[in-house]
Design a protein around this motif. Sequence first.
Motif, PDB file in Angstrom:
ATOM      1  N   VAL A  31       0.870  -1.176   0.000  1.00 29.91           N
ATOM      2  CA  VAL A  31       0.000   0.000   0.000  1.00 29.91           C
ATOM      3  C   VAL A  31       0.910   1.230   0.000  1.00 29.91           C
ATOM      4  CG1 VAL A  31      -1.803   1.274   1.209  1.00 29.91           C
ATOM      5  CG2 VAL A  31      -1.758  -1.223   1.344  1.00 29.91           C
ATOM      6  N   HIS A  32       0.822   2.017  -1.058  1.00 29.99           N
ATOM      7  CA  HIS A  32       1.676   3.210  -1.186  1.00 29.99           C
ATOM      8  C   HIS A  32       0.925   4.397  -0.580  1.00 29.99           C
ATOM      9  CE1 HIS A  32       4.889   5.572  -3.154  1.00 29.99           C
ATOM     10  NE2 HIS A  32       3.950   6.477  -3.365  1.00 29.99           N
ATOM     11  N   ILE A  33       1.557   5.010   0.419  1.00 26.45           N
ATOM     12  CA  ILE A  33       0.893   6.076   1.178  1.00 26.45           C
ATOM     13  C   ILE A  33       1.661   7.381   0.976  1.00 26.45           C
ATOM     14  CG2 ILE A  33       0.182   6.786   3.484  1.00 26.45           C
ATOM     15  CD1 ILE A  33      -0.002   3.809   4.245  1.00 26.45           C
ATOM     16  N   ASP A  34       1.041   8.319   0.279  1.00 29.42           N
ATOM     17  CA  ASP A  34       1.686   9.589  -0.074  1.00 29.42           C
ATOM     18  C   ASP A  34       1.392  10.642   0.986  1.00 29.42           C
ATOM     19  OD1 ASP A  34       2.884   9.110  -2.693  1.00 29.42           O
ATOM     20  OD2 ASP A  34       0.837   8.763  -3.366  1.00 29.42           O
ATOM     21  N   VAL A  35       2.411  10.995   1.747  1.00 28.98           N
ATOM     22  CA  VAL A  35       2.235  12.027   2.772  1.00 28.98           C
ATOM     23  C   VAL A  35       2.764  13.349   2.211  1.00 28.98           C
ATOM     24  CG1 VAL A  35       2.807  12.733   5.129  1.00 28.98           C
ATOM     25  CG2 VAL A  35       2.505  10.292   4.592  1.00 28.98           C
ATOM     26  N   VAL A  64       5.497   3.946   2.648  1.00 27.48           N
ATOM     27  CA  VAL A  64       5.179   5.359   2.917  1.00 27.48           C
ATOM     28  C   VAL A  64       6.141   6.282   2.162  1.00 27.48           C
ATOM     29  CG1 VAL A  64       4.891   7.129   4.696  1.00 27.48           C
ATOM     30  CG2 VAL A  64       4.272   4.757   5.203  1.00 27.48           C
ATOM     31  N   HIS A  65       5.584   7.142   1.352  1.00 29.37           N
ATOM     32  CA  HIS A  65       6.363   8.091   0.540  1.00 29.37           C
ATOM     33  C   HIS A  65       6.185   9.476   1.151  1.00 29.37           C
ATOM     34  CE1 HIS A  65       6.656  10.170  -3.692  1.00 29.37           C
ATOM     35  NE2 HIS A  65       7.658  10.498  -2.901  1.00 29.37           N
ATOM     36  N   LEU A  66       7.255   9.955   1.781  1.00 31.64           N
ATOM     37  CA  LEU A  66       7.166  11.247   2.477  1.00 31.64           C
ATOM     38  C   LEU A  66       7.537  12.396   1.549  1.00 31.64           C
ATOM     39  CD1 LEU A  66       8.743  10.431   5.964  1.00 31.64           C
ATOM     40  CD2 LEU A  66       6.323  10.648   5.362  1.00 31.64           C
ATOM     41  N   MET A  67       6.541  13.129   1.113  1.00 27.70           N
ATOM     42  CA  MET A  67       6.804  14.351   0.331  1.00 27.70           C
ATOM     43  C   MET A  67       6.669  15.520   1.299  1.00 27.70           C
ATOM     44  SD  MET A  67       4.779  13.299  -3.103  1.00 27.70           S
ATOM     45  CE  MET A  67       3.848  12.075  -2.238  1.00 27.70           C
ATOM     46  N   VAL A  68       7.573  15.528   2.274  1.00 33.44           N
ATOM     47  CA  VAL A  68       7.535  16.548   3.329  1.00 33.44           C
ATOM     48  C   VAL A  68       8.937  17.101   3.535  1.00 33.44           C
ATOM     49  CG1 VAL A  68       5.654  15.299   4.489  1.00 33.44           C
ATOM     50  CG2 VAL A  68       7.980  14.997   5.309  1.00 33.44           C
ATOM     51  N   VAL A 173       9.151   2.983  -9.201  1.00 30.81           N
ATOM     52  CA  VAL A 173       8.758   4.105 -10.053  1.00 30.81           C
ATOM     53  C   VAL A 173       7.383   4.584  -9.608  1.00 30.81           C
ATOM     54  CG1 VAL A 173      10.092   3.659 -12.145  1.00 30.81           C
ATOM     55  CG2 VAL A 173       7.976   2.401 -11.782  1.00 30.81           C
ATOM     56  N   ASP A 174       7.176   5.896  -9.674  1.00 22.89           N
ATOM     57  CA  ASP A 174       5.956   6.477  -9.124  1.00 22.89           C
ATOM     58  C   ASP A 174       5.539   7.702  -9.927  1.00 22.89           C
ATOM     59  OD1 ASP A 174       3.916   7.286  -7.454  1.00 22.89           O
ATOM     60  OD2 ASP A 174       5.227   7.975  -5.830  1.00 22.89           O
ATOM     61  N   GLY A 175       4.346   7.618 -10.496  1.00 22.08           N
ATOM     62  CA  GLY A 175       3.777   8.757 -11.205  1.00 22.08           C
ATOM     63  C   GLY A 175       3.489   8.452 -12.660  1.00 22.08           C
TER      64      GLY A 175
HETATM   65 ZN    ZN Z   1       4.109   8.430  -4.163  1.00 19.89          ZN
END
Ligand code: ZN
Length: 217
Positions: A31-35, A64-68, A173-175
């Motif tokens: 489960v990919h979780i975009d924060v 968990v993908h932290l975009m912070v 890869v993501d997006g």
């Molecule tokens: Zn992501």
Amino acid sequence: MLRLSSSILASDFTKLGECVARAEKAGVDFVHIDVMDGMFVPQISFGEPIIKSLRSATALPFDVHLMVQDPEKMVPALKECGADIVTVHAEATKHLDRTINQIKELGMIAGVALNPSTPIENIKYVLKSVGLVLIMTVNPGYGGQKFIPYSIDKLKELKEMCQKIDANPMIEVDGGIGFDNAKDVIDAGADVLVAGTAIFKGNIEDNVSRFKLIMGQ
Ligand code: ZN
Ligand code: DX5
């Protein structure tokens, strides 16, 4: 081993638990979780309370993908929320090596993410310490964007560098990943495919089956 990670950003938030359970049953691996914090990227998505409550809805690993900005501040709380893989952006932390160690010391898999314009060279010295490298194939911040074609060259370059220095992280890869480009990214070296729109828009079960077929599973 090829894996499929379902990005819940594109799911129906009024039925989040149900969407994740359906994706799990259909055969996704993570489960990919975009924060998102509204600073490193313009949007704010969700944080610890939602991740924690989702933990009881699935047995799948949390990717968990932290975009912070300054992600190190969130790392201990993510452990409490049941995260398995924690990926930070190389552009968002001042001391990447320290942040990677912090994640690993808490018993989680450390990942490092790169924006499309960031060269692979920037993570050369940490490649052997991370369990995952996330190549952003769109500019982070929004779901449903178009795949950036030069990502293919970047993936090949990363794969080559890993082989050269004998590093073996999962390459994610993501997006903008969909049925039209899944094979291309796999051929270029991707091991983990993140998909949001392509899984959660339309029929989840059919979409996962289509991905699995392309992945030879
Ligand atoms: Zn992501
Ligand atoms: C973008 C996020 C992605 C996003 C992918 O900033 O990191 O995980 O949800 O969504 P799709 O598959 O719709 O491009």
